[in-house]
Design a protein around this motif. Structure first.
Motif, PDB file in Angstrom:
ATOM      1  N   ASN A  71     -22.424  11.651  22.451  1.00  0.00           N
ATOM      2  CA  ASN A  71     -22.996  11.018  21.261  1.00  0.00           C
ATOM      3  C   ASN A  71     -22.310  11.643  20.042  1.00  0.00           C
ATOM      4  OD1 ASN A  71     -24.980   9.292  20.021  1.00  0.00           O
ATOM      5  ND2 ASN A  71     -26.081  11.142  19.406  1.00  0.00           N
ATOM      6  N   THR A  74     -24.502  13.210  15.858  1.00  0.00           N
ATOM      7  CA  THR A  74     -25.801  13.641  16.357  1.00  0.00           C
ATOM      8  C   THR A  74     -26.600  14.351  15.266  1.00  0.00           C
ATOM      9  OG1 THR A  74     -24.927  13.867  18.575  1.00  0.00           O
ATOM     10  CG2 THR A  74     -26.937  15.068  18.086  1.00  0.00           C
ATOM     11  N   TYR A  75     -27.858  13.956  15.157  1.00  0.00           N
ATOM     12  CA  TYR A  75     -28.701  14.490  14.086  1.00  0.00           C
ATOM     13  C   TYR A  75     -29.533  15.688  14.516  1.00  0.00           C
ATOM     14  CZ  TYR A  75     -27.958  10.436  11.097  1.00  0.00           C
ATOM     15  OH  TYR A  75     -27.401   9.484  10.298  1.00  0.00           O
ATOM     16  N   PHE A  77     -33.088  16.941  12.805  1.00  0.00           N
ATOM     17  CA  PHE A  77     -33.993  16.456  11.772  1.00  0.00           C
ATOM     18  C   PHE A  77     -34.842  17.582  11.188  1.00  0.00           C
ATOM     19  CE2 PHE A  77     -33.209  12.922  14.654  1.00  0.00           C
ATOM     20  CZ  PHE A  77     -32.896  11.897  13.781  1.00  0.00           C
ATOM     21  N   ALA A  81     -38.445  16.163  15.322  1.00  0.00           N
ATOM     22  CA  ALA A  81     -38.443  14.926  16.112  1.00  0.00           C
ATOM     23  C   ALA A  81     -38.384  15.197  17.609  1.00  0.00           C
ATOM     24  CB  ALA A  81     -37.299  14.006  15.674  1.00  0.00           C
ATOM     25  N   LEU A  82     -39.265  16.078  18.084  1.00  0.00           N
ATOM     26  CA  LEU A  82     -39.397  16.291  19.528  1.00  0.00           C
ATOM     27  C   LEU A  82     -40.529  15.416  20.036  1.00  0.00           C
ATOM     28  CD1 LEU A  82     -39.244  20.186  19.578  1.00  0.00           C
ATOM     29  CD2 LEU A  82     -37.378  18.598  20.044  1.00  0.00           C
ATOM     30  N   LEU A  83     -40.379  14.871  21.237  1.00  0.00           N
ATOM     31  CA  LEU A  83     -41.470  14.102  21.822  1.00  0.00           C
ATOM     32  C   LEU A  83     -42.554  15.081  22.268  1.00  0.00           C
ATOM     33  CD1 LEU A  83     -39.607  11.498  24.058  1.00  0.00           C
ATOM     34  CD2 LEU A  83     -40.311  11.300  21.679  1.00  0.00           C
ATOM     35  N   LEU A  94     -34.163  13.701  27.892  1.00  0.00           N
ATOM     36  CA  LEU A  94     -34.334  12.368  27.297  1.00  0.00           C
ATOM     37  C   LEU A  94     -33.018  11.793  26.789  1.00  0.00           C
ATOM     38  CD1 LEU A  94     -36.410  10.199  25.972  1.00  0.00           C
ATOM     39  CD2 LEU A  94     -35.950  11.474  23.893  1.00  0.00           C
ATOM     40  N   VAL A  95     -32.251  12.615  26.068  1.00  0.00           N
ATOM     41  CA  VAL A  95     -31.052  12.080  25.429  1.00  0.00           C
ATOM     42  C   VAL A  95     -29.875  12.002  26.409  1.00  0.00           C
ATOM     43  CG1 VAL A  95     -31.783  12.921  23.192  1.00  0.00           C
ATOM     44  CG2 VAL A  95     -30.287  14.338  24.577  1.00  0.00           C
ATOM     45  N   GLU A  97     -30.510  10.832  29.640  1.00  0.00           N
ATOM     46  CA  GLU A  97     -30.885   9.886  30.689  1.00  0.00           C
ATOM     47  C   GLU A  97     -30.170   8.544  30.567  1.00  0.00           C
ATOM     48  OE1 GLU A  97     -35.124   9.885  30.405  1.00  0.00           O
ATOM     49  OE2 GLU A  97     -35.268  11.936  31.174  1.00  0.00           O
ATOM     50  N   ARG A 142     -30.935  20.233  22.017  1.00  0.00           N
ATOM     51  CA  ARG A 142     -30.832  18.822  22.366  1.00  0.00           C
ATOM     52  C   ARG A 142     -29.572  18.225  21.751  1.00  0.00           C
ATOM     53  NH1 ARG A 142     -35.611  15.224  20.136  1.00  0.00           N
ATOM     54  NH2 ARG A 142     -34.648  15.896  18.194  1.00  0.00           N
ATOM     55  N   ALA A 143     -29.309  18.589  20.493  1.00  0.00           N
ATOM     56  CA  ALA A 143     -28.125  18.049  19.828  1.00  0.00           C
ATOM     57  C   ALA A 143     -26.859  18.525  20.526  1.00  0.00           C
ATOM     58  CB  ALA A 143     -28.114  18.463  18.361  1.00  0.00           C
TER      59      ALA A 143
ATOM     60  N   ASP B 168     -44.829   7.710  15.376  1.00  0.00           N
ATOM     61  CA  ASP B 168     -44.001   8.350  14.363  1.00  0.00           C
ATOM     62  C   ASP B 168     -42.621   7.665  14.261  1.00  0.00           C
ATOM     63  OD1 ASP B 168     -42.641  10.051  12.762  1.00  0.00           O
ATOM     64  OD2 ASP B 168     -43.037  11.869  13.935  1.00  0.00           O
ATOM     65  N   GLY B 170     -40.143   8.676  12.790  1.00  0.00           N
ATOM     66  CA  GLY B 170     -39.100   9.691  12.951  1.00  0.00           C
ATOM     67  C   GLY B 170     -38.654   9.802  14.405  1.00  0.00           C
ATOM     68  N   LEU B 171     -39.600   9.648  15.336  1.00  0.00           N
ATOM     69  CA  LEU B 171     -39.243   9.737  16.754  1.00  0.00           C
ATOM     70  C   LEU B 171     -38.400   8.539  17.171  1.00  0.00           C
ATOM     71  CD1 LEU B 171     -42.537  11.031  18.395  1.00  0.00           C
ATOM     72  CD2 LEU B 171     -40.492  12.303  17.766  1.00  0.00           C
ATOM     73  N   MET B 174     -35.034   9.051  15.881  1.00  0.00           N
ATOM     74  CA  MET B 174     -34.373  10.038  16.722  1.00  0.00           C
ATOM     75  C   MET B 174     -33.794   9.353  17.963  1.00  0.00           C
ATOM     76  SD  MET B 174     -34.826  11.810  19.738  1.00  0.00           S
ATOM     77  CE  MET B 174     -36.574  11.734  20.107  1.00  0.00           C
ATOM     78  N   SER B 177     -30.784   7.508  17.062  1.00  0.00           N
ATOM     79  CA  SER B 177     -29.654   8.337  16.678  1.00  0.00           C
ATOM     80  C   SER B 177     -28.966   8.943  17.898  1.00  0.00           C
ATOM     81  CB  SER B 177     -30.098   9.439  15.726  1.00  0.00           C
ATOM     82  OG  SER B 177     -30.676  10.503  16.448  1.00  0.00           O
ATOM     83  N   PHE B 178     -29.694   9.037  19.009  1.00  0.00           N
ATOM     84  CA  PHE B 178     -29.061   9.545  20.226  1.00  0.00           C
ATOM     85  C   PHE B 178     -28.549   8.407  21.103  1.00  0.00           C
ATOM     86  CE2 PHE B 178     -31.152  13.494  19.102  1.00  0.00           C
ATOM     87  CZ  PHE B 178     -30.198  14.428  19.479  1.00  0.00           C
ATOM     88  N   LEU B 180     -30.179   5.902  22.477  1.00  0.00           N
ATOM     89  CA  LEU B 180     -31.007   5.399  23.581  1.00  0.00           C
ATOM     90  C   LEU B 180     -31.050   3.876  23.512  1.00  0.00           C
ATOM     91  CD1 LEU B 180     -34.138   7.705  23.810  1.00  0.00           C
ATOM     92  CD2 LEU B 180     -31.816   8.108  24.530  1.00  0.00           C
ATOM     93  N   LYS B 188     -39.996   5.222  26.673  1.00  0.00           N
ATOM     94  CA  LYS B 188     -40.124   6.677  26.628  1.00  0.00           C
ATOM     95  C   LYS B 188     -40.641   7.206  25.305  1.00  0.00           C
ATOM     96  CE  LYS B 188     -36.316   7.022  29.849  1.00  0.00           C
ATOM     97  NZ  LYS B 188     -34.888   7.279  29.971  1.00  0.00           N
TER      98      LYS B 188
END
Lengths: 256, 271
Positions: A71, A74-75, A77, A81-83, A94-95, A97, A142-143, B168, B170-171, B174, B177-178, B180, B188
């Motif tokens: 990617n 990549t940001y 934040f 911005a974590l789930l 997650l990123v 998958e 993650r980034a 959110d 922001g999520l 996010m 930005s990746f 998905l 998810k």
């Protein structure tokens, strides 16, 4: 891979937020973007990563990202911005998958980035169990996991207390020493900017225009906290910004 | 290191405490005490003639009626019939509600088209539509299940799109930005984020399902708790009526408990 911003102008409805931004982000360089609040610096960062479209002008990629890059842009934040429903490793996985990686390759990447950010002991923790600094470390891990060509950091330290901020700043410097990553780093904190930036872009208040670009040649590792040269630069930046910041403070904000 | 000047002048009075409070905590024993006390008072009232048997049968009489149901085996027939209607109606209503709610939450066209429709139909008492349901779905199980289905569908729709609206941004950004995929972001990020709201929606829809059970069994039902209550009511057999109502109340408690467990399991990531 370099990035080149050409004549970027943007408006929300009738309000012009950015005017004619021209900027280069060279590989291996950290470019800090500073400016008073509401000057459109976060908007600019969203445009660099393709999350928002400028009204006119364009962001160009010069050259190709490295082949193993998953990617390129990549940001990181401000609010992490974590789930919240995924653990540390789940947030990183997650990123990955959506990419054609088998489970073993994914696991290898996760273990590697967790080790690099000293998070290996926190693999199974949920975000709510972590301090702000830890959460941002997870976001950094993650980034890194997608092997970005350019990191786009939107005030990554602003939600943290000042001690944690110092620690994370050291981490970012160490990481740069090791990996020479490329980054666009948006902040309103001048101390962060002079500590991390190879190039500091000063934006004016709305509509954001580039007022000045300051290059600092001093290597990041030499930039200690009581450095007269850095202090002089910081003072100069503050003089540039003071009136703008005061005027911006008096403005009514109606962003989005 | 202590502040000497304070110690020297130790003549002040303590600052009065004025914080605390406003934090009710559940105390485990209080609920059973209130419950048992109330029933004991009710029994006592009936025994002494303080409460006339015409007004309210004694709890012991209602219990007798209940044992009668157990002994004749009718209880299981009633319960089986009711549970089947409840579960089918509630499950399909909730599933459809989640699907439609997700569409409204995600797509502009669905939102503009369906949201006003939902707002228009939600407040209609489904009991009023009973005759129509009979015509559409027949006098058998169809109309009974449909009543419960319609009743649970709308609150679930509203809970679901409300939950999605509150995810959110922001999520989501996010996720984008990746890189998905859209489907990944929905699966998810958006749906797990809306899950707390969806689960509290199921709490409401489970209660509505039980409320509508009695209405649904007004339609030519031989067995079912609702039917049992209706027959008891028309015969003025108040002891059986109380028994039936108590069974419904227990059903409600059990459903709430199951949903509580589900919340604990699915939302363990929350504090």
């Amino acid at each position: 891979m370099d990035l080149n911003l050409r004549n970027i102008t943007h408006r929300y409805d009738e309000v012009e937020v950015l005017r004619d931004i021209n900027l280069d982000i060279k590989q291996g360089q950290i470019v800090c973007i500073i400016g008073p609040s509401g000057c459109g610096k976060s908007t600019l960062l969203r445009m660099i990563g393709g999350l928002e479209r400028p009204a006119s002008g364009e962001v160009l990629q010069l050259g190709d990202p490295p082949a193993d890059c998953l990617n390129p842009l990549t940001y990181i934040f401000q609010d992490f911005a974590l789930l919240p429903w995924r653990t540390v490793e789940g947030n990183i996985s997650l990123v990955l998958e959506n990419h054609p990686l088998d489970a073993a390759a994914r696991e290898e990447i996760i273990a590697d980035v967790l080790a690099r950010t000293k998070l290996s002991d926190f693999r199974k923790a949920y975000p709510r169990q972590l301090s702000g600094g830890m959460k941002q470390r997870v976001a950094i891990a993650r980034a890194l996991s997608v092997r970005p060509a350019v990191l786009l950091m939107d005030e990554p330290l602003s939600a943290l207390d000042s001690q944690t901020r110092e620690l994370l700043m050291d981490d970012l410097v160490d990481l740069w020493e090791k990996e020479n990553y490329t980054a666009a780093y948006v902040t309103h904190n001048l101390a962060e900017a002079v500590r991390l930036g190879h190039k500091i872009v000063v934006l004016s208040r709305r509509p954001g225009e580039i007022r000045d670009i300051v290059e600092i040649a001093m290597p990041l590792s030499d930039r200690t906290s009581e450095n007269l040269e850095l202090e002089a630069i910081q003072k100069r930046l503050w003089n540039l910004m003071r009136d703008e910041a005061r005027a911006a403070d008096m403005e009514l904000v109606d962003e989005r | 290191m202590s502040d000497k000047s304070v110690e020297d002048t130790l003549t002040g009075k303590p600052v009065p405490f004025r914080g605390g409070g406003f934090l009710p905590r559940p105390k485990k024993i209080v609920a059973p005490i209130v419950f048992i006390g109330l029933i004991a008072f009710w029994e006592w009232g009936c025994r002494t003639g303080f409460i006339s048997p015409l007004i309210l049968p004694a709890p012991s009489e209602a219990f007798e009626a209940f044992m009668n149901l157990v002994n004749t085996g009718l209880l299981w027939q009633h319960l089986a019939a009711s549970l089947q209607r409840l579960l089918i109606g509630w499950f399909s209503g909730t599933m459809l509600g989640i699907i439609v709610g997700t569409l409204i939450g995600l797509f502009s066209i669905a939102r503009s088209g369906l949201q006003p429709l939902v707002s228009a139909i939600f407040p209609i008492p489904k009991i009023a539509l009973l005759p129509l349901f009979i015509i559409w779905f027949g006098i058998g199980e169809g109309s009974k299940v449909a009543t419960i289905l319609f009743g649970t569908f709308f609150p679930t729709v509203i809970a679901t799109y409300g939950g999605i609206d509150n995810v959110d941004r922001g999520l989501i950004r996010m996720g984008q930005s990746f890189g998905l995929t859209r489907m990944s972001i929905i699966r998810k990020v958006i749906l797990p984020g809306a899950l707390p709201a969806i689960l509290s929606g199921t709490r409401i829809s489970a209660a509505i399902a039980i409320i509508l059970l009695v209405a649904a069994e007004m339609i030519a039902a031989e067995y079912g708790i609702g039917a049992y209550i209706l027959i008891a009511g028309s015969l003025m057999a108040t002891d059986q009526l109380i028994t039936g109502v108590a069974i419904l109340s227990c059903l409600g408690l059990i459903f709430a408990w199951i949903i509580g467990r589900a919340e604990k399991y699915f939302l363990k990531w929350r504090a």
